[in-house]
Scaffold this active site. Sequence first.
Site, PDB file in Angstrom:
ATOM      1  N   CYS A   2      -6.381  38.767  20.434  1.00 26.48           N
ATOM      2  CA  CYS A   2      -6.394  40.456  20.113  1.00 26.48           C
ATOM      3  C   CYS A   2      -7.360  40.919  21.207  1.00 26.48           C
ATOM      4  CB  CYS A   2      -6.935  40.631  18.925  1.00 26.48           C
ATOM      5  SG  CYS A   2      -6.136  39.849  17.529  1.00 26.48           S
ATOM      6  N   ARG A  27      -2.837  41.853  25.351  1.00 23.07           N
ATOM      7  CA  ARG A  27      -3.560  40.738  24.158  1.00 23.07           C
ATOM      8  C   ARG A  27      -2.770  40.728  22.967  1.00 23.07           C
ATOM      9  NH1 ARG A  27      -8.627  38.732  26.667  1.00 23.07           N
ATOM     10  NH2 ARG A  27      -8.970  37.694  24.888  1.00 23.07           N
ATOM     11  N   TRP A  74      -2.978  40.952  17.499  1.00 26.88           N
ATOM     12  CA  TRP A  74      -1.776  39.898  17.336  1.00 26.88           C
ATOM     13  C   TRP A  74      -1.909  38.973  16.387  1.00 26.88           C
ATOM     14  CZ3 TRP A  74      -1.145  34.853  17.190  1.00 26.88           C
ATOM     15  CH2 TRP A  74       0.013  34.128  17.503  1.00 26.88           C
ATOM     16  N   ASN A  98     -11.861  38.961  17.365  1.00 21.83           N
ATOM     17  CA  ASN A  98     -10.707  38.284  18.104  1.00 21.83           C
ATOM     18  C   ASN A  98     -10.949  36.737  17.860  1.00 21.83           C
ATOM     19  OD1 ASN A  98      -9.024  37.077  19.999  1.00 21.83           O
ATOM     20  ND2 ASN A  98     -10.543  37.531  21.594  1.00 21.83           N
ATOM     21  N   GLY A  99      -9.953  36.116  17.278  1.00 21.52           N
ATOM     22  CA  GLY A  99     -10.095  34.703  16.994  1.00 21.52           C
ATOM     23  C   GLY A  99      -9.471  34.306  15.460  1.00 21.52           C
ATOM     24  N   GLU A 479      11.397  25.969  32.386  1.00 18.93           N
ATOM     25  CA  GLU A 479      10.715  27.182  32.562  1.00 18.93           C
ATOM     26  C   GLU A 479      11.585  28.356  32.443  1.00 18.93           C
ATOM     27  OE1 GLU A 479       8.033  28.801  32.323  1.00 18.93           O
ATOM     28  OE2 GLU A 479       8.320  30.368  33.757  1.00 18.93           O
ATOM     29  N   LYS A 483      11.591  31.288  29.928  1.00 17.97           N
ATOM     30  CA  LYS A 483      11.841  32.820  30.189  1.00 17.97           C
ATOM     31  C   LYS A 483      12.825  33.709  29.609  1.00 17.97           C
ATOM     32  CE  LYS A 483       9.042  33.197  31.738  1.00 17.97           C
ATOM     33  NZ  LYS A 483       7.561  32.656  32.213  1.00 17.97           N
ATOM     34  N   GLU A 486      12.066  34.044  25.801  1.00 19.00           N
ATOM     35  CA  GLU A 486      10.817  35.051  25.539  1.00 19.00           C
ATOM     36  C   GLU A 486      11.213  36.494  25.600  1.00 19.00           C
ATOM     37  OE1 GLU A 486       6.372  34.082  27.294  1.00 19.00           O
ATOM     38  OE2 GLU A 486       8.234  33.486  28.738  1.00 19.00           O
ATOM     39  N   HIS A 502      22.958  12.123  26.307  1.00 18.26           N
ATOM     40  CA  HIS A 502      22.254  11.370  25.131  1.00 18.26           C
ATOM     41  C   HIS A 502      22.167  12.089  23.927  1.00 18.26           C
ATOM     42  CE1 HIS A 502      21.416   8.063  27.690  1.00 18.26           C
ATOM     43  NE2 HIS A 502      21.038   8.777  28.734  1.00 18.26           N
ATOM     44  N   LYS A 602      -0.097  38.292  25.837  1.00 18.97           N
ATOM     45  CA  LYS A 602      -0.399  37.320  27.191  1.00 18.97           C
ATOM     46  C   LYS A 602      -1.416  36.595  27.074  1.00 18.97           C
ATOM     47  CE  LYS A 602       0.249  37.658  31.623  1.00 18.97           C
ATOM     48  NZ  LYS A 602       1.478  36.902  32.196  1.00 18.97           N
TER      49      LYS A 602
HETATM   50  C1  F6R Z   1       5.125  32.248  29.266  1.00 15.52           C
HETATM   51  C2  F6R Z   1       3.748  32.578  29.170  1.00 15.52           C
HETATM   52  C3  F6R Z   1       3.271  31.597  28.521  1.00 15.52           C
HETATM   53  C4  F6R Z   1       1.747  31.271  29.310  1.00 15.52           C
HETATM   54  C5  F6R Z   1       0.891  30.346  28.120  1.00 15.52           C
HETATM   55  C6  F6R Z   1      -0.479  29.770  28.887  1.00 15.52           C
HETATM   56  O1  F6R Z   1       5.705  33.415  30.069  1.00 15.52           O
HETATM   57  O2  F6R Z   1       3.059  33.262  30.142  1.00 15.52           O
HETATM   58  O3  F6R Z   1       3.936  30.393  28.080  1.00 15.52           O
HETATM   59  O4  F6R Z   1       2.053  30.238  30.122  1.00 15.52           O
HETATM   60  O5  F6R Z   1       0.612  30.927  27.106  1.00 15.52           O
HETATM   61  O6  F6R Z   1      -1.198  30.863  29.338  1.00 15.52           O
HETATM   62  P1  F6R Z   1      -2.196  30.864  30.401  1.00 15.52           P
HETATM   63  O7  F6R Z   1      -1.376  30.467  31.595  1.00 15.52           O
HETATM   64  O8  F6R Z   1      -2.936  32.214  30.342  1.00 15.52           O
HETATM   65  O9  F6R Z   1      -3.123  29.721  30.025  1.00 15.52           O
END
Ligand code: F6R
Length: 607
Positions: A2, A27, A74, A98-99, A479, A483, A486, A502, A602
């Site tokens: 948050c 956040r 969040w 936050n937490g 990755e 993407k 997400e 497999h 984020k």
């Molecule tokens: C995916 C994404 C997340 C972050 C992960 C780690 O697009 O952004 O999977 O990579 O939450 O976040 P950071 O890099 O901030 O430690």
Amino acid sequence: MCGIIGIVSKNQVVDRLIDGLERLEYRGYDSAGIATISSSEIVHSKSTGKLVSLKNKIKQNPIDGHVGIGHTRWATHGEPIEVNAHPHVTKNVAVVHNGIIENFAEFKNGLLEKGIIFNSQTDTEVIARLVEEKISMEKCGPLEAVRLTIEKLRGSFALCFIFKGLENLIVVTRRGSPLALGFGDGENFVSSDALSLSIFSRKVCYLEEGDLATLTSDEVKIYDSFGNSVFRDTQILFTDPINLSKGQYKHFMEKEIFEQPEVISQVLGYYLNAFEGTLSLPSLPQSTEIQRIILIGCGTAFYSCLAAKYWFESLSGITTHAELASEFRYRSPVVRKDDLLIFVSQSGETADTIGALRFAKKYTKNILAVVNVEQSSIARESNWVFPTKAGPEIGVASTKAFICQLIVLKILNIKFASDLSKISVKNRSNLLNGLLELPRLYAEILSQNENIKKLCKKFIGSNSVLYLGRDVLYPIALEGALKLKEISYLHAEGYASGELKHGPIALIDESMPLVALNPWSKVFEKTLSNLEEVKARRGKIILFTDKKGKELSKDLTKSIFQLPSCSELLTPILYSLPLQLIAYYTALDKGTDVDQPRNLAKSVTVE
Ligand code: F6R
């Protein structure tokens, strides 16, 4: 996870609380709220959904005050409905958090037995009720009430409190989650994120673990967890306030994808002297003294670790492991003092990664951070810091920060390989020149974005997409799938090409799109055979390859996108770009919220 903000000032604070929340919305964005003290009373406004709903609510029913706290949520405990939105308010106290409080249930039960009625399902309301009890029953002052309450709490928290009747006071504390203070003229600020403070003040300090602080408009006092008055170093922020403009683009993600040629030049310029062909790096542990490298991160950052594992072993000849931060510290891993631990994170605030870092610090001093946010906890707690220089990344799905992580890890890889005499001067210079070519190659691929958009049509009507890559492109397949999941909410899985037979091959039929990464390389033919197996089962193959790969794959599929040729060791950086575009255009087609996809945030500051 948050975002929290607090302002105490000689002037009105509500508009600026909202401005601050705007910069924190990345956040968490499932609800938002603010509380102020107005004519000695606590007043508050909360709303579910994006910040814009809170703004509209406040426009219709304005509130005022010289002291206030704000929150973007969040959801952890309790679904994202208005009663669960912060601030949580009792008779005398309002708090934002936050937490996560791990032992909240035991306190909640005790309070319920005393007849206290709860309005929400959150762990945070328990904190408000405990502080309230200390103030109204035990007659404690605000700071003391907070100090006695947090003594009992387990978990992670950053908390900001305001109190009825006190129009010039915020009390804050942190453990496990970051809090930064900003110093102004006749006003002071607090936030979970120093960058959001940069619109108010450039002079900031970071609270340390267990610290408490009181903020008035003229003064900030900081105490350690034992109640001793302490001094924390202040810093001047040089980062520009987060640029909230999307410019010509529809989404931040689109902007962040398209600005990569410049961003790549920026990071290369920071670490390479192109004219002399030399590296100019921050200090670093002696390569000869390192026995093993352990790379640790979460999500996308973990995939950059995984790509770097291939690089460090093949080029530098150092035994390397890539670890998920959330698994690492709870499985009693072996860490030795001659290991180098590399923590990779965009935000530098990911709770799992910080937890793993603190665990590793007990065993070795070789702690190196590859982070985008240079003032972050991970950067501050590491002994060596390699910034990724991607600039602020606002889109929740990581794009340019991932690419910069790969570049920085590649540079470290080249440095170790040359220090250990594993590569010739010529090979080193070829690799550095290859890196310097990347901005041009990126621009070339971006200019063909319309062709990539067309390839996404293959996904129409599918419920799932597979991504395949082998060797150093396997992490990029993972990755690419992440993407897509997400931001388009379309199910996707990444596999190592050789693994298909497999098990996952059972999924293949004429409705299954499969994105394959297969440029010419030592594993090209192996992967081509795997793809033939897919074709035989009528899977819809979308192939990303280079010129030679295209010639050899003509009979495989008509959906081929040709990328420029580059050194095999740099393909992870190049082949990530079309996968970002695929995810973006698919999400556009599906009409999802690209920059703030559902359920995500984020910066993931809970475990
Ligand atoms: C995916 C994404 C997340 C972050 C992960 C780690 O697009 O952004 O999977 O990579 O939450 O976040 P950071 O890099 O901030 O430690």
